[in-house]
Design a protein around this motif. Sequence first.
Motif, PDB file in Angstrom:
ATOM      1  N   ASN A 169      52.167 -16.147  25.213  1.00  0.00           N
ATOM      2  CA  ASN A 169      51.811 -16.402  23.813  1.00  0.00           C
ATOM      3  C   ASN A 169      52.800 -17.404  23.258  1.00  0.00           C
ATOM      4  OD1 ASN A 169      52.818 -15.320  20.792  1.00  0.00           O
ATOM      5  ND2 ASN A 169      50.660 -15.810  21.011  1.00  0.00           N
ATOM      6  N   THR A 192      56.400 -16.289  24.246  1.00  0.00           N
ATOM      7  CA  THR A 192      56.577 -14.886  24.612  1.00  0.00           C
ATOM      8  C   THR A 192      55.720 -14.593  25.845  1.00  0.00           C
ATOM      9  OG1 THR A 192      56.899 -14.341  22.278  1.00  0.00           O
ATOM     10  CG2 THR A 192      56.472 -12.502  23.780  1.00  0.00           C
ATOM     11  N   PHE A 194      54.042 -12.055  28.519  1.00  0.00           N
ATOM     12  CA  PHE A 194      53.537 -10.683  28.623  1.00  0.00           C
ATOM     13  C   PHE A 194      53.170 -10.376  30.076  1.00  0.00           C
ATOM     14  CE2 PHE A 194      53.029 -11.611  24.180  1.00  0.00           C
ATOM     15  CZ  PHE A 194      53.083 -10.400  23.505  1.00  0.00           C
ATOM     16  N   ALA A 311      44.477 -11.136  25.443  1.00  0.00           N
ATOM     17  CA  ALA A 311      44.339 -10.454  24.153  1.00  0.00           C
ATOM     18  C   ALA A 311      44.563 -11.468  23.048  1.00  0.00           C
ATOM     19  CB  ALA A 311      45.353  -9.317  24.014  1.00  0.00           C
ATOM     20  N   GLN A 312      43.895 -11.236  21.932  1.00  0.00           N
ATOM     21  CA  GLN A 312      44.070 -12.084  20.762  1.00  0.00           C
ATOM     22  C   GLN A 312      43.673 -11.284  19.535  1.00  0.00           C
ATOM     23  OE1 GLN A 312      41.756 -15.967  20.302  1.00  0.00           O
ATOM     24  NE2 GLN A 312      41.651 -14.990  18.284  1.00  0.00           N
ATOM     25  N   GLY A 313      44.328 -11.537  18.432  1.00  0.00           N
ATOM     26  CA  GLY A 313      43.911 -10.938  17.181  1.00  0.00           C
ATOM     27  C   GLY A 313      43.020 -11.880  16.407  1.00  0.00           C
ATOM     28  N   GLU A 316      44.251 -15.569  15.366  1.00  0.00           N
ATOM     29  CA  GLU A 316      45.069 -16.257  16.381  1.00  0.00           C
ATOM     30  C   GLU A 316      46.215 -16.988  15.697  1.00  0.00           C
ATOM     31  OE1 GLU A 316      43.350 -19.379  18.812  1.00  0.00           O
ATOM     32  OE2 GLU A 316      44.366 -18.651  20.593  1.00  0.00           O
ATOM     33  N   THR A 320      48.150 -19.449  19.521  1.00  0.00           N
ATOM     34  CA  THR A 320      47.621 -19.076  20.837  1.00  0.00           C
ATOM     35  C   THR A 320      47.447 -17.562  20.919  1.00  0.00           C
ATOM     36  OG1 THR A 320      49.813 -18.790  21.793  1.00  0.00           O
ATOM     37  CG2 THR A 320      48.846 -20.986  21.972  1.00  0.00           C
ATOM     38  N   ALA A 321      46.730 -17.140  21.959  1.00  0.00           N
ATOM     39  CA  ALA A 321      46.548 -15.724  22.278  1.00  0.00           C
ATOM     40  C   ALA A 321      47.595 -15.335  23.324  1.00  0.00           C
ATOM     41  CB  ALA A 321      45.138 -15.527  22.813  1.00  0.00           C
ATOM     42  N   ILE A 322      47.364 -14.242  24.052  1.00  0.00           N
ATOM     43  CA  ILE A 322      48.085 -14.071  25.319  1.00  0.00           C
ATOM     44  C   ILE A 322      47.267 -14.859  26.329  1.00  0.00           C
ATOM     45  CG2 ILE A 322      48.866 -12.514  27.125  1.00  0.00           C
ATOM     46  CD1 ILE A 322      49.144 -10.316  25.061  1.00  0.00           C
TER      47      ILE A 322
ATOM     48  N   SER B 414      54.567 -13.318  16.985  1.00  0.00           N
ATOM     49  CA  SER B 414      53.847 -13.183  18.247  1.00  0.00           C
ATOM     50  C   SER B 414      52.883 -11.998  18.196  1.00  0.00           C
ATOM     51  CB  SER B 414      54.834 -13.012  19.402  1.00  0.00           C
ATOM     52  OG  SER B 414      54.149 -12.864  20.628  1.00  0.00           O
ATOM     53  N   LEU B 415      53.386 -10.872  17.716  1.00  0.00           N
ATOM     54  CA  LEU B 415      52.527  -9.689  17.646  1.00  0.00           C
ATOM     55  C   LEU B 415      51.339  -9.921  16.723  1.00  0.00           C
ATOM     56  CD1 LEU B 415      51.883  -6.777  18.326  1.00  0.00           C
ATOM     57  CD2 LEU B 415      53.497  -6.051  16.544  1.00  0.00           C
ATOM     58  N   MET B 416      51.585 -10.613  15.622  1.00  0.00           N
ATOM     59  CA  MET B 416      50.483 -10.898  14.697  1.00  0.00           C
ATOM     60  C   MET B 416      49.370 -11.691  15.357  1.00  0.00           C
ATOM     61  SD  MET B 416      51.687 -11.868  10.878  1.00  0.00           S
ATOM     62  CE  MET B 416      53.422 -12.091  11.165  1.00  0.00           C
ATOM     63  N   SER B 417      49.744 -12.593  16.249  1.00  0.00           N
ATOM     64  CA  SER B 417      48.747 -13.465  16.859  1.00  0.00           C
ATOM     65  C   SER B 417      47.943 -12.760  17.942  1.00  0.00           C
ATOM     66  CB  SER B 417      49.429 -14.699  17.459  1.00  0.00           C
ATOM     67  OG  SER B 417      48.507 -15.737  17.667  1.00  0.00           O
ATOM     68  N   VAL B 418      48.568 -11.820  18.640  1.00  0.00           N
ATOM     69  CA  VAL B 418      47.897 -11.215  19.793  1.00  0.00           C
ATOM     70  C   VAL B 418      47.429  -9.778  19.539  1.00  0.00           C
ATOM     71  CG1 VAL B 418      49.256 -12.672  21.322  1.00  0.00           C
ATOM     72  CG2 VAL B 418      50.014 -10.323  20.896  1.00  0.00           C
ATOM     73  N   GLY B 419      47.954  -9.153  18.462  1.00  0.00           N
ATOM     74  CA  GLY B 419      47.654  -7.736  18.294  1.00  0.00           C
ATOM     75  C   GLY B 419      47.351  -7.282  16.883  1.00  0.00           C
ATOM     76  N   THR B 420      47.098  -8.194  15.963  1.00  0.00           N
ATOM     77  CA  THR B 420      46.666  -7.782  14.626  1.00  0.00           C
ATOM     78  C   THR B 420      45.436  -8.601  14.247  1.00  0.00           C
ATOM     79  OG1 THR B 420      47.839  -9.377  13.215  1.00  0.00           O
ATOM     80  CG2 THR B 420      49.115  -7.494  14.018  1.00  0.00           C
ATOM     81  N   ASP B 421      44.634  -8.048  13.358  1.00  0.00           N
ATOM     82  CA  ASP B 421      43.394  -8.713  12.969  1.00  0.00           C
ATOM     83  C   ASP B 421      43.382  -8.983  11.475  1.00  0.00           C
ATOM     84  OD1 ASP B 421      42.040  -8.664  15.531  1.00  0.00           O
ATOM     85  OD2 ASP B 421      41.911  -6.497  15.287  1.00  0.00           O
ATOM     86  N   PHE B 422      42.954 -10.181  11.119  1.00  0.00           N
ATOM     87  CA  PHE B 422      42.841 -10.526   9.711  1.00  0.00           C
ATOM     88  C   PHE B 422      41.358 -10.654   9.331  1.00  0.00           C
ATOM     89  CE2 PHE B 422      47.135 -11.584  10.777  1.00  0.00           C
ATOM     90  CZ  PHE B 422      47.865 -11.294   9.640  1.00  0.00           C
TER      91      PHE B 422
END
Lengths: 446, 446
Positions: A169, A192, A194, A311-313, A316, A320-322, B414-422
């Motif tokens: 990421n 980062t 993963f 993975a991506q939220g 994005e 970027t995603a993972i 980083s966490l926001m981009s891959v593991g949170t949703d807006f």
Amino acid sequence: MRVFGTSLLGAGLGVGLALLTAPSYAADCAAGDARHFTVAANKDTVHWGYFSKDATPLIEVNSGDFVTMEALTHHAGDDYDRMIKGDDGAESVFHWTRNEKGVERRGAGPMDASVYGRGAGEGFGVHIMTGPVKVCGAQPGDVLEVRILDVNLRPSGNQEFAGKTFGSNVAANWGFQYNDLIESPDKREVVTIFELDSSGANVWAKPLYNFRWTPQTDPYGVEHETIDYPGVVVDHDTVDEQPVLEGVQVRARPHFGTMGVAPREADMVDTVPPAYFGGNIDDWRIGKGATMYYPVAVDGALFSVGDPHAAQGDSELSGTAIETSLTGVFQLILHKKADLKGTRLSGLYYPLLETDDAWVVHGFSYPNYLAELDKPQQTIYQKSSIDLAMRDAFRKMRHFLMTAQGLSEDEAVSLMSVGTDFGITQVVDGNWGVHGTVKKEVFMHR
Amino acid sequence: MRVFGTSLLGAGLGVGLALLTAPSYAADCAAGDARHFTVAANKDTVHWGYFSKDATPLIEVNSGDFVTMEALTHHAGDDYDRMIKGDDGAESVFHWTRNEKGVERRGAGPMDASVYGRGAGEGFGVHIMTGPVKVCGAQPGDVLEVRILDVNLRPSGNQEFAGKTFGSNVAANWGFQYNDLIESPDKREVVTIFELDSSGANVWAKPLYNFRWTPQTDPYGVEHETIDYPGVVVDHDTVDEQPVLEGVQVRARPHFGTMGVAPREADMVDTVPPAYFGGNIDDWRIGKGATMYYPVAVDGALFSVGDPHAAQGDSELSGTAIETSLTGVFQLILHKKADLKGTRLSGLYYPLLETDDAWVVHGFSYPNYLAELDKPQQTIYQKSSIDLAMRDAFRKMRHFLMTAQGLSEDEAVSLMSVGTDFGITQVVDGNWGVHGTVKKEVFMHR
């Protein structure tokens, strides 16, 4: 026409369907048993950073045929040892020495890098796209249905990391956060890394380490002060690896960030901004079990896939995603224009997603920026807004509800307000995205 | 201080907790067993269309006390027979004859309607708010936790519709669709009435009929060409009821559209734009089992609840949800500023939602428009954008992750981009909203 029938089973990918031998001759569109092709990813099967209606198809399939396609992440160079080393396909794509570059063109820009001097193609478009796959008989006005039957993580080719898959990421200069940071230095890019279990048995992506980007000099001698050209392999002697996000886990939702058909409006199109033809939609729902419908824009459709994500939220946010390499198993089904009338695909002018339980329309700031803007591939990056993307998503959801369900406009508007959800797909791809979701349960008794 | 201990059980509301007798004296903040108050909704217990730090509290509770509160929809007048008739509380609130109006002020505007002549308060703010409830000892800088223990539909008071609850969705002039319609007439407002099973055993809201708004003359003789003043009862002899959305069902997700504490910046505040103090957030996740955390802005906090919804989609596109009356059971817990340090509530400057499995931050175009804008209550309606709300939601999620989880900014991004949703909460409330969601599972091993 070239056919790529390299055995994927040998690479330990374990795709869910039996792999048939790819035929070595051009298919006609005659009816027959569905075939299963395989397309490995290597320097000869990818187009890096661009879509082109002039690209030579790797294979030609009939409606109903299956294709297993490998997709490589363009961020593999962030950790060469874990994501490239020992992986023949990835090594051939990322190969770059003072005298030799596995894939010279990266991006839709000029080959002589006369704009910024970054490198061939200028990185105007970054995704490693596998394809294109020509669909026999496909013509503009038709709809290509792409069923994603299986998605698998690509194991590290490095024996040291057997059974593991890695992803990167990047909090990048094109991320939503870049000009709005509170810790110093106030302009920084952060990578980062993963780790995932290649088998998929463990659904969690675990943060391994991170580092701040330092200027990287590519084998041709160009210094990349920021992340501005894809495939530059990071020299880990120049970066400071730090522990990161200890105890945090991110649920894997493997999907393809960039997938679609070739656009008609230009010969070379940057892969970054998504539009009517699909492309870099970056919706994490485009994974196993999902089906995409694309309006065909050129003869043969020219389907490609890339930008694989672990993975991506929604949003994005960091850019970027993972980003990780994946292999997908697809079935391609052609719906001819003449057969669309009265179906839910009638008049489809946007990429539509179907999952087990929902329909999802994809709105963009400019639904077809290539036709709507002056110098579209430059200006789109300055003109995007979520407001415009929401406007477009509203219109597309209205179109879908009125077309697919025969609702009046009043009915569609009411249902949209009380029974559909709009989310922010991405704010980092030039042409920003909003998706609208309606659950199938809404129509269970209709 | 007035205490409203009207039995709700008699109204057949069947709230999940035993109702204790409300004490008839002012409570001090002394520790003691938690009490359970009840506040019925009627003309004496509601403030219509505004928040005010000067409002007289109905009751005063201690931290830990429970309150059952009825909330009435301001759209009940769209179908008087189904949503008002036979319901004493609703009848008293909506009562309006040539000579008498149950609740004169509706909105934060001038009582003499000197701006538009719509009526007292001018409809600058529309929601029927039950409250306020004073929280003993609450002061600016504290955080008020509001646990939503139960939410129940309010049954029709009309025997003809026993066991049913009704709601109204309006595609209104303030909706996202209003200037972007494709069928004629190109400017129209549409009311769609939905029916629900009051017991909640059937989770589906069923569309009953719709009609297009026609000019309605209120009992004082003012003609309302569009929906511009709340509580105008529709004369059904003037509208054309039509069958609508046949076979369609919408999953009920009962929640409170408007809930929060009194803002400090003005004496009279329009209920429509949400901000730091909560208010009209219109997030359908604010339902049973959820907990809200609000930064306290005035002494006593002054908690109110209204704008009850049976269902709403993310964006609330048409301008309203399925607006229906609900009763909630709440527990109010005060967190004193001095105790916040080192907790996840430290420095909380926005309304935060906790559900069973997630944390949700709420961003707005202007996080505190009352302090940020010149003539805020007028200008906010012209200045909103989803882009700004996304910016705010990003900053709040960053704050939450760094505060509640002790992440560095790089980790949070980083966490926001891959593991949170807006997602897009709403685009119709003056101050538009984007919510960011992070699942608790992310931190399971932390």
